[in-house]
Design a protein around this motif. Structure first.
Motif, PDB file in Angstrom:
ATOM      1  N   GLY A 373     -82.382  -4.881 -24.481  1.00 11.86           N
ATOM      2  CA  GLY A 373     -83.640  -4.548 -25.139  1.00 11.86           C
ATOM      3  C   GLY A 373     -84.253  -3.248 -24.699  1.00 11.86           C
ATOM      4  N   GLY A 374     -83.430  -2.336 -24.164  1.00  7.91           N
ATOM      5  CA  GLY A 374     -83.947  -1.053 -23.733  1.00  7.91           C
ATOM      6  C   GLY A 374     -84.674  -1.087 -22.405  1.00  7.91           C
ATOM      7  N   GLN A 375     -84.629  -2.220 -21.704  1.00  8.92           N
ATOM      8  CA  GLN A 375     -85.346  -2.364 -20.442  1.00  8.92           C
ATOM      9  C   GLN A 375     -84.441  -1.901 -19.288  1.00  8.92           C
ATOM     10  OE1 GLN A 375     -87.555  -6.072 -19.947  1.00  8.92           O
ATOM     11  NE2 GLN A 375     -87.234  -6.553 -22.115  1.00  8.92           N
ATOM     12  N   ARG A 381     -78.166  -4.582 -12.102  1.00  6.79           N
ATOM     13  CA  ARG A 381     -77.218  -5.600 -11.640  1.00  6.79           C
ATOM     14  C   ARG A 381     -76.074  -5.773 -12.625  1.00  6.79           C
ATOM     15  NH1 ARG A 381     -75.487 -10.872 -11.761  1.00  6.79           N
ATOM     16  NH2 ARG A 381     -76.483 -11.154 -13.793  1.00  6.79           N
ATOM     17  N   ILE A 382     -76.411  -5.968 -13.887  1.00 13.34           N
ATOM     18  CA  ILE A 382     -75.365  -6.250 -14.873  1.00 13.34           C
ATOM     19  C   ILE A 382     -74.552  -4.980 -15.166  1.00 13.34           C
ATOM     20  CG2 ILE A 382     -76.651  -5.816 -17.017  1.00 13.34           C
ATOM     21  CD1 ILE A 382     -74.435  -8.873 -16.267  1.00 13.34           C
ATOM     22  N   TYR A 383     -75.191  -3.807 -15.078  1.00 11.80           N
ATOM     23  CA  TYR A 383     -74.467  -2.542 -15.255  1.00 11.80           C
ATOM     24  C   TYR A 383     -73.388  -2.393 -14.199  1.00 11.80           C
ATOM     25  CZ  TYR A 383     -73.660   2.537 -14.931  1.00 11.80           C
ATOM     26  OH  TYR A 383     -73.090   3.784 -14.853  1.00 11.80           O
ATOM     27  N   LEU A 384     -73.725  -2.638 -12.951  1.00  3.48           N
ATOM     28  CA  LEU A 384     -72.744  -2.496 -11.873  1.00  3.48           C
ATOM     29  C   LEU A 384     -71.667  -3.567 -11.967  1.00  3.48           C
ATOM     30  CD1 LEU A 384     -75.069  -1.576  -8.881  1.00  3.48           C
ATOM     31  CD2 LEU A 384     -73.628  -0.055 -10.246  1.00  3.48           C
ATOM     32  N   THR A 410     -69.812  -6.885 -24.017  1.00  2.00           N
ATOM     33  CA  THR A 410     -70.476  -8.113 -24.458  1.00  2.00           C
ATOM     34  C   THR A 410     -71.182  -8.732 -23.259  1.00  2.00           C
ATOM     35  OG1 THR A 410     -68.476  -9.417 -24.025  1.00  2.00           O
ATOM     36  CG2 THR A 410     -68.804  -8.621 -26.290  1.00  2.00           C
ATOM     37  N   LEU A 411     -72.290  -9.385 -23.511  1.00  2.00           N
ATOM     38  CA  LEU A 411     -73.042 -10.060 -22.453  1.00  2.00           C
ATOM     39  C   LEU A 411     -73.042 -11.555 -22.734  1.00  2.00           C
ATOM     40  CD1 LEU A 411     -76.159  -7.719 -21.985  1.00  2.00           C
ATOM     41  CD2 LEU A 411     -73.936  -7.629 -20.855  1.00  2.00           C
ATOM     42  N   ARG A 412     -72.484 -12.314 -21.826  1.00  2.00           N
ATOM     43  CA  ARG A 412     -72.484 -13.778 -21.938  1.00  2.00           C
ATOM     44  C   ARG A 412     -73.774 -14.317 -21.342  1.00  2.00           C
ATOM     45  NH1 ARG A 412     -67.328 -16.500 -21.308  1.00  2.00           N
ATOM     46  NH2 ARG A 412     -68.430 -17.781 -19.771  1.00  2.00           N
ATOM     47  N   THR A 413     -74.349 -15.302 -22.007  1.00  2.00           N
ATOM     48  CA  THR A 413     -75.619 -15.852 -21.511  1.00  2.00           C
ATOM     49  C   THR A 413     -75.458 -16.496 -20.138  1.00  2.00           C
ATOM     50  OG1 THR A 413     -75.189 -17.930 -22.702  1.00  2.00           O
ATOM     51  CG2 THR A 413     -76.519 -16.242 -23.832  1.00  2.00           C
ATOM     52  N   ASP A 414     -74.245 -17.035 -19.844  1.00  2.00           N
ATOM     53  CA  ASP A 414     -74.077 -17.714 -18.564  1.00  2.00           C
ATOM     54  C   ASP A 414     -73.877 -16.746 -17.397  1.00  2.00           C
ATOM     55  OD1 ASP A 414     -71.577 -16.850 -19.250  1.00  2.00           O
ATOM     56  OD2 ASP A 414     -70.566 -18.787 -19.022  1.00  2.00           O
ATOM     57  N   GLU A 415     -73.774 -15.444 -17.668  1.00  2.00           N
ATOM     58  CA  GLU A 415     -73.655 -14.474 -16.577  1.00  2.00           C
ATOM     59  C   GLU A 415     -74.974 -13.750 -16.320  1.00  2.00           C
ATOM     60  OE1 GLU A 415     -71.014 -11.167 -17.305  1.00  2.00           O
ATOM     61  OE2 GLU A 415     -71.655 -10.994 -19.397  1.00  2.00           O
ATOM     62  N   GLU A 420     -82.831 -11.311 -17.289  1.00  2.00           N
ATOM     63  CA  GLU A 420     -81.880 -10.564 -18.113  1.00  2.00           C
ATOM     64  C   GLU A 420     -81.679 -11.247 -19.460  1.00  2.00           C
ATOM     65  OE1 GLU A 420     -79.267  -8.952 -14.271  1.00  2.00           O
ATOM     66  OE2 GLU A 420     -78.655 -10.735 -15.402  1.00  2.00           O
ATOM     67  N   ARG A 421     -81.671 -12.583 -19.455  1.00  2.00           N
ATOM     68  CA  ARG A 421     -81.490 -13.331 -20.702  1.00  2.00           C
ATOM     69  C   ARG A 421     -82.659 -13.091 -21.652  1.00  2.00           C
ATOM     70  NH1 ARG A 421     -80.916 -18.004 -18.412  1.00  2.00           N
ATOM     71  NH2 ARG A 421     -78.763 -17.548 -17.807  1.00  2.00           N
ATOM     72  N   ASN A 422     -83.851 -13.061 -21.110  1.00  2.00           N
ATOM     73  CA  ASN A 422     -85.020 -12.798 -21.950  1.00  2.00           C
ATOM     74  C   ASN A 422     -84.994 -11.376 -22.502  1.00  2.00           C
ATOM     75  OD1 ASN A 422     -86.062 -15.355 -21.494  1.00  2.00           O
ATOM     76  ND2 ASN A 422     -87.299 -14.717 -19.738  1.00  2.00           N
ATOM     77  N   ALA A 423     -84.543 -10.432 -21.674  1.00  2.00           N
ATOM     78  CA  ALA A 423     -84.441  -9.055 -22.140  1.00  2.00           C
ATOM     79  C   ALA A 423     -83.394  -8.929 -23.236  1.00  2.00           C
ATOM     80  CB  ALA A 423     -84.099  -8.132 -20.974  1.00  2.00           C
ATOM     81  N   ALA A 424     -82.263  -9.621 -23.057  1.00  2.00           N
ATOM     82  CA  ALA A 424     -81.194  -9.562 -24.064  1.00  2.00           C
ATOM     83  C   ALA A 424     -81.644 -10.185 -25.373  1.00  2.00           C
ATOM     84  CB  ALA A 424     -79.944 -10.273 -23.542  1.00  2.00           C
ATOM     85  N   ALA A 425     -82.495 -11.207 -25.292  1.00  2.00           N
ATOM     86  CA  ALA A 425     -82.976 -11.867 -26.504  1.00  2.00           C
ATOM     87  C   ALA A 425     -83.860 -10.947 -27.327  1.00  2.00           C
ATOM     88  CB  ALA A 425     -83.747 -13.135 -26.136  1.00  2.00           C
ATOM     89  N   SER A 426     -84.430  -9.921 -26.687  1.00  2.00           N
ATOM     90  CA  SER A 426     -85.294  -8.990 -27.408  1.00  2.00           C
ATOM     91  C   SER A 426     -84.504  -7.890 -28.099  1.00  2.00           C
ATOM     92  CB  SER A 426     -86.308  -8.365 -26.442  1.00  2.00           C
ATOM     93  OG  SER A 426     -85.655  -7.513 -25.513  1.00  2.00           O
ATOM     94  N   ALA A 427     -83.192  -7.814 -27.799  1.00  2.00           N
ATOM     95  CA  ALA A 427     -82.345  -6.804 -28.441  1.00  2.00           C
ATOM     96  C   ALA A 427     -81.694  -7.395 -29.684  1.00  2.00           C
ATOM     97  CB  ALA A 427     -81.275  -6.321 -27.459  1.00  2.00           C
TER      98      ALA A 427
END
Length: 434
Positions: A373-375, A381-384, A410-415, A420-427
């Motif tokens: 979501g641009g955050q 963490r997930i980038y590294l 791809t981003l899996r919800t379980d990782e 991060e999950r809330n941020a991904a939901a906004s994208a």
């Protein structure tokens, strides 16, 4: 970019990033944007090393790097001869208003440059050894006169424990008992007394009886035990203790009565530190801006808010690193790319250097940030994790694998963490090819 660290530390760092966690060591090699804090923090550590005490609060949004910052600081402190401990505050396991649990977790997570957690027993044994060395260095007794040496060590022990004996006679008595049991080879009693000194409950009555101590550690005695631990650390050759109280913002989610007790305990701890009642102690707490500024956190207790009040302007670059509160500004895309360069250098692979250039690091940083979501502040963490596990590892192992052709983010919800999950939901829910 070259990184001057050992092969073992390289492996430890890369393995931690692959798993999506903060490495336990080698953090200087990953520290991006922390140079502005080093002079002030080193000055704080110098003050603590000569008997002062310091309190600091670190604020930052989720993903701003608070845990990384405190572990980086702990690593610096341990290189300067300090012990360090990181305690996670939580309502059920380590409530802040129960100082006996905080002290117990401190001892369980105590570490030094030489010893991983828990370093408590090595510290106790080092303290006993230092007493004996000091007696022998004085020339008062001969090394082969065991009885005279024992008496002289006991005399020195009593002098060193004078202040502790007055404030916390139980701690001093248990230390005497621990030394006696160790010298006699009574391992069961020594183990029991070490556990009791560390704040563990339900220690065998026989061990407590051997030292003449009773009961378990309570809230009121915990701070006195902390003073005793600081004395032992100093006498065993350590310059002080860095205590990190992490995730203090969880206080906002507990019952109001427990929250008020915890906030008042924090206020009392700050007052004790500022009064130099804990010589050789540096306390660092971490929290979100909502904890420091919101109605369910620090602002709920006016005296605490006054003690932590720090004026932050619109430009983080003008923040005062000597202030009580330190603000972590979080990451920018450029900072993510710089971090990627450092990780690439630590990975130390010719194939990686050839096929993962700066342009690709920037593409990956933009893709991960976009998927969240641009955050940018949530992305490190997930980038590294993606950079190491999905890109660098494959490039290093497969000569014909090209991340530009063969990798799709791809981003899996379980990782993902909850944040991060809330941020991904906004994208937008799309796959991002890179």
């Amino acid at each position: 970019m070259t990184v001057d660290i050992s092969a073992r530390r390289r492996r430890d760092i890369i393995d931690a990033l692959r798993r999506g966690v903060v490495p336990n060591n080698g953090l200087d090699a990953l520290a991006v944007g922390l140079d502005r804090f080093t002079a002030a923090l080193d000055d704080d550590l110098d003050r603590v090393a000569v008997g002062s005490s310091v309190f600091k609060a670190v604020r930052g949004e989720y993903g701003a790097g608070k845990t990384f910052f405190t572990r980086w600081l702990a690593e610096r402190a341990k290189r300067r001869g300090f012990a360090a401990a990181e305690v996670q505050i939580s309502e059920l396991e380590t409530p802040l208003h129960r100082m006996e649990t905080v002290y117990r977790r401190l001892v369980e997570h105590l570490s030094t440059e030489q010893f991983a957690p828990s370093a408590f027993r090595p510290v106790l044994d080092g303290w006993i050894f230092a007493l004996e060395e000091d007696v022998l260095a004085s020339g008062a007794v001969a090394e082969d006169d065991a009885d005279a040496l024992d008496r002289a060590v006991n005399d020195l022990l009593e002098r060193r424990l004078g202040d502790i004996s007055r404030s916390t006679p139980g701690f001093a008595a248990a230390l005497r008992g621990y030394r006696t049991a160790t010298a006699a080879g009574d391992h069961a009693t020594a183990d029991g007394l070490a556990a009791w000194l560390g704040g563990q409950p339900h220690v065998a009555a026989s061990a407590r009886r051997a030292a003449g101590v009773k009961g378990d550690l309570d809230h009121y005695a915990a701070l006195s035990f902390l003073r005793g631990l600081l004395t032992v650390l100093r006498d065993s050759g350590h310059h002080g203790l860095l205590l990190v109280l992490d995730e203090v913002e969880t206080l906002q989610r507990v019952r109001s009565d427990a929250r008020d007790k915890a906030l008042n305990s924090l206020r009392q701890l700050i007052d004790e530190v500022h009064a130099d009642r804990f010589p050789g102690l540096m306390v660092v707490i971490t929290g979100t801006p909502a904890f420091f500024d919101g109605p369910q956190g620090v602002q709920r207790l006016a005296p605490l808010a006054q003690r932590l009040a720090t004026d932050f302007g619109p430009e983080p670059r003008w923040d005062n690193p000597r202030a009580t509160q330190l603000r972590l500004p979080g990451f920018t895309t450029d900072a993510l790319v710089d971090l990627g360069r450092r990780v690439r250098a630590i990975y130390a692979s010719t194939a990686v250097d050839a096929r993962v250039d700066d342009e690709y690091l920037a593409m990956l940083a933009r893709a991960v940030t976009g998927a969240l979501g641009g955050q940018v502040g949530v992305a490190p963490r997930i980038y590294l994790k993606k950079l190491v596990a999905d890109v660098l590892d494959r490039v290093d192992q497969f000569t014909d694998w090209d991340p530009r052709q063969h990798y799709q983010l791809t981003l899996r919800t379980d990782e993902l963490t909850d944040v991060e999950r809330n941020a991904a939901a906004s994208a937008d829910d799309i796959e991002l090819p890179i």
